[in-house]
Design an enzyme around this catalytic site. Structure first.
Site: not given
Length: 270
Positions: A56, A115, A164, A185, A215
């Site tokens: 990312k 993602k 998630e 998450n 995560e």
């Protein structure tokens, strides 16, 4: 709330994407895709801890990330150490792009997770067409009907889905939808604060036959040791790898930290 802003911006971006490539054409591209199809879920079910290494460029909490190595070198490092790759394709807040995923697909044999904030069927066909092997379903932005329909479409396309969740209600909804891979998450998408205890709290809800992913928020050895006590099967790691000049060695080190912690726990139980 940041999450609402991201979703609203995503709706605008989707209109731009559809103007460039129509839904019928994107569906055709997905149906005709013949590229690599490594199994994402199998990549997470290996003995020990599996790792999803993320690519990312930025995040709302970190801002623009100053990476010490370029994409090609990073993926080469990932190919030799992690089990799956996650690629951000959200353009406005994470500076992602589908072209990054296409480039990664060309140079990696590993399963790739797209993602993004998936809110429209178009994105699922697009994910298939660009070479993704799995997509992210964020329970916090989808109702039960959307989750069920998107999950069905995901399976029809031969993709895996990482559901998630961030709280008990979201985890319950994901499991009721039939999620085979569930992730917690640790970052609250409403304000982007991070608490690893979230994984511990929700771990008791996850059946043993599901793949369980932790995560966000994994940045040092003690985080790995803490999560080893939460019965997780995999980590998704972004920031720590993106800021590292040698993510290959860091991934291998954390796999060893996890293994040793598990050995200590096993010995203490005897």
């Amino acid at each position: 709330m940041i999450l609402d802003q991201i979703v609203e911006k995503k709706k605008i971006r989707l209109k731009e994407h559809k103007n460039r490539i129509s839904l019928p054409e994107m569906r055709r591209l997905a149906e005709n895709y013949e590229g690599p199809a490594p199994d994402f879920m199998e990549g997470l079910k290996k003995p020990g801890i599996s790792i999803i290494g993320e690519f990312k460029k930025a995040s709302p909490s970190l801002g623009k990330i100053s990476s010490k190595i370029d994409l090609t070198d990073r993926i080469d490092e990932y190919n030799g150490s992690v089990d799956c790759i996650s690629c951000l394709t959200e353009e406005d807040y994470f500076l992602g792009n589908v072209d990054y995923l296409k480039e990664i697909r060309k140079i990696s044999p590993l399963p790739i997770l797209r993602k993004d904030f998936m809110i429209d069927e178009y994105q699922f066909y697009e994910a298939k067409a660009i070479g993704a092997n799995a997509i992210l379903l964020i329970t916090g932005i989808l109702d039960d009907v959307q989750m069920k329909d998107f999950y069905q479409l995901t399976e029809e396309l031969g993709l895996d889905a990482l559901f998630e969740a961030h709280d008990e209600e979201q985890m319950d909804r994901a499991l009721n939808c039939g999620a085979k891979i569930v992730g917690v998450n640790n970052r609250d998408l409403r304000d982007f604060t991070i608490h690893l205890e979230t994984t511990k709290q929700l771990s008791v809800m996850v059946p043993e036959d599901r793949v369980f992913v932790a995560e966000s928020g994994i940045v040092e050895d003690r985080d790995v040791e803490f999560l080893a006590e939460c019965h997780v099967d995999a980590f998704l790691i972004g920031r720590a790898f993106m800021e590292s000049a040698n993510p290959r060695e860091l991934a291998k080190h954390w796999k060893e930290v996890f293994r040793l912690k598990k050995e200590i726990m096993s010995a203490e139980q005897k």
